[in-house]
Every structure is written in structure tokens, then in C-alpha cells.
Design a protein around this motif. Structure first.
Motif, PDB file in Angstrom:
ATOM      1  N   MET A   1       0.823  -1.211   0.000  1.00 12.87           N
ATOM      2  CA  MET A   1       0.000   0.000   0.000  1.00 12.87           C
ATOM      3  C   MET A   1       0.857   1.261   0.000  1.00 12.87           C
ATOM      4  N   TYR A   2       1.896   1.273   0.838  1.00 15.84           N
ATOM      5  CA  TYR A   2       2.718   2.477   0.978  1.00 15.84           C
ATOM      6  C   TYR A   2       4.162   2.287   0.515  1.00 15.84           C
TER       7      TYR A   2
ATOM      8  N   LEU B   1      -8.407   4.943  -1.481  1.00 18.20           N
ATOM      9  CA  LEU B   1      -6.946   5.011  -1.492  1.00 18.20           C
ATOM     10  C   LEU B   1      -6.476   6.449  -1.296  1.00 18.20           C
ATOM     11  N   GLU B   2      -7.197   7.390  -1.884  1.00 18.44           N
ATOM     12  CA  GLU B   2      -6.855   8.807  -1.731  1.00 18.44           C
ATOM     13  C   GLU B   2      -6.964   9.232  -0.278  1.00 18.44           C
ATOM     14  N   LYS B   3      -8.051   8.832   0.380  1.00 15.83           N
ATOM     15  CA  LYS B   3      -8.260   9.177   1.789  1.00 15.83           C
ATOM     16  C   LYS B   3      -7.209   8.541   2.690  1.00 15.83           C
ATOM     17  N   MET B   4      -6.696   7.381   2.276  1.00 18.25           N
ATOM     18  CA  MET B   4      -5.687   6.680   3.063  1.00 18.25           C
ATOM     19  C   MET B   4      -4.265   7.171   2.765  1.00 18.25           C
TER      20      MET B   4
ATOM     21  N   VAL C   1      -2.268   6.890  -2.724  1.00 20.28           N
ATOM     22  CA  VAL C   1      -2.179   7.091  -4.168  1.00 20.28           C
ATOM     23  C   VAL C   1      -0.761   7.466  -4.591  1.00 20.28           C
ATOM     24  N   GLU C   2      -0.188   8.449  -3.949  1.00 21.78           N
ATOM     25  CA  GLU C   2       1.164   8.887  -4.309  1.00 21.78           C
ATOM     26  C   GLU C   2       2.207   7.796  -4.087  1.00 21.78           C
ATOM     27  N   PRO C   3       2.230   7.134  -2.911  1.00 24.57           N
ATOM     28  CA  PRO C   3       3.223   6.072  -2.702  1.00 24.57           C
ATOM     29  C   PRO C   3       3.143   4.953  -3.739  1.00 24.57           C
ATOM     30  N   GLN C   4       1.918   4.632  -4.194  1.00 22.30           N
ATOM     31  CA  GLN C   4       1.765   3.516  -5.129  1.00 22.30           C
ATOM     32  C   GLN C   4       2.255   3.841  -6.535  1.00 22.30           C
ATOM     33  N   LYS C   5       2.439   5.110  -6.838  1.00 19.36           N
ATOM     34  CA  LYS C   5       2.967   5.478  -8.155  1.00 19.36           C
ATOM     35  C   LYS C   5       4.387   4.960  -8.359  1.00 19.36           C
TER      36      LYS C   5
END
Length: 203
Positions: A10-11, A47-50, A53-57
Motif C-alpha cells: 500500500m505504501y 486510497l486517496e483518503k488513506m 495514491v502517491e506512494p503507489q505510483k
């Protein structure tokens, strides 16, 4: 020899561990490491709230796994974060789709291992790996852990992951702790160890 590394991150902690596992696999002559992500089951807004999104890129380029790839691999190493002492839901859903492989006995005799991460030092790493092992046993796979020949798991000079059941890391409550060099060394060791066992099983 094809060693498939199937994981959910996730991160980014499990992704980094998966990369280290792959490095260990490649140390074995003739062994190829193939990285695959299990499908995401959470909607983008969640995912945005958690904040995921950025880490998964950073690992979006890793192809998404298919069930059929498990059958064609010579060995499989699974990576999952801990969710209340068990595997994450994304991994569970992926594994639940392997009934057809079970019917055919497609995974019987393949070497397999598991690595994990948790937010806290005693956050269920061992129970996550051990409960994952039940799936491997139902599929007839040969479980490979992280033996004490990896001396890093006996260290007491720092907080560290790793147990005889598999490599692991501690992410921190906010994901602020990245895998330490010792955690990564354990992942490399396990990747190499699984590949070596698989080579023996495959003659």
C-alpha cells in the motif's frame, strides 16, 4: 528457473522488501526473479483518503499478477502487509481465485515462502506468515522460511524484523520507518534460500 514474487504493497514497504527478495533470487545461477502485484480491491477515493495514491505510483510499473502465472512458476514468494495478524484483503481475494489450480494440483511440490510488514514491532508478523502457510499447505507447496543461518534475525542491538517463518519489516504507525538494511538483508537471504531449494527440487 522462474521464481515469482507476488505481493501487495500500500505504501511501498512490501514493495521495497520484494525488490530485495528479487535481488536474493538473482544471486542463484540460472534463477530469474519476476515481480507481480496482486490486483487492488479498494476504490481510488478510498486510497486517496488513506494517502496511498502517491506512494503507489512508485511501483505502478509492476505488472498485475494473474492466477495462471502461479502455475507456470518454479517457485513463488508471497509478500503481504499485516492486517490484524493476518494477510491483507487484496491478497486473500487473489488467493481465493486459485481453486482451479488446487483442483489440478498445479502448485503441488513448488517451493514457497512468505514475507510481511506491520506497523508495530509486535503487530502480528509471525501470525500473518503462519496463517498464510495454511494456504501453501492446502496447495501442496513446500514451505521455505528464513533459517537461523541468517544471523541478522538474532540481533538485539536494534529493532528489526525477521523470524524463522520469513523476512519482515516494521513500517511505523504512520509508515514513517523504511525497511532497515538488516530487514532487507533478511529479504535477500530468503529470496536466495527459496531459489536454492527450488533448484534442488527441480533437479
Amino acid at each position: 528457473m522462474n521464481v515469482l514474487i507476488v505481493y501487495y504493497s500500500m505504501y511501498g514497504h512490501i514493495h521495497r522488501m520484494a525488490e530485495a527478495v528479487a535481488e536474493g533470487v538473482r544471486e542463484v545461477p540460472g534463477a530469474e526473479a519476476v515481480l507481480r502485484r496482486v490486483p487492488e480491491t479498494l476504490p481510488p477515493d478510498v486510497l486517496e483518503k488513506m494517502g496511498a495514491v502517491e506512494p503507489q505510483k512508485a511501483f505502478a510499473h509492476i505488472p498485475v499478477a494473474t492466477v495462471d502465472e502461479l502455475a507456470s512458476a518454479d517457485a513463488i514468494i508471497f509478500g503481504t502487509p499485516t492486517r490484524f495478524g493476518n494477510m491483507c484483503g487484496q491478497m486473500r481475494q487473489f488467493l481465493d481465485a486459485t481453486g482451479g489450480l488446487w483442483v489440478k494440483g498445479s502448485l503441488v511440490g513448488k517451493a514457497a515462502g512468505v514475507f510481511t510488514s506491520s506497523a508495530t514491532q509486535h503487530g502480528g508478523q509471525e501470525s500473518t506468515i503462519l496463517t498464510f502457510h495454511t494456504f501453501l499447505l492446502h496447495q501442496g507447496m513446500v514451505i521455505v522460511g528464513l533459517p537461523y543461518t541468517f544471523a541478522g534475525q538474532t540481533r538485539i542491538d536494534e529493532i528489526t524484523g525477521g523470524s524463522p517463518y520469513g523476512a519482515s519489516t516494521i513500517a511505523g504507525g504512520q509508515g514513517e520507518r523504511l525497511p532497515s538494511e538488516n530487514d532487507l538483508a533478511g529479504a535477500r537471504f530468503q529470496g536466495r534460500h527459496v531459489a536454492q531449494i527450488a533448484a534442488k527440487l527441480n533437479g
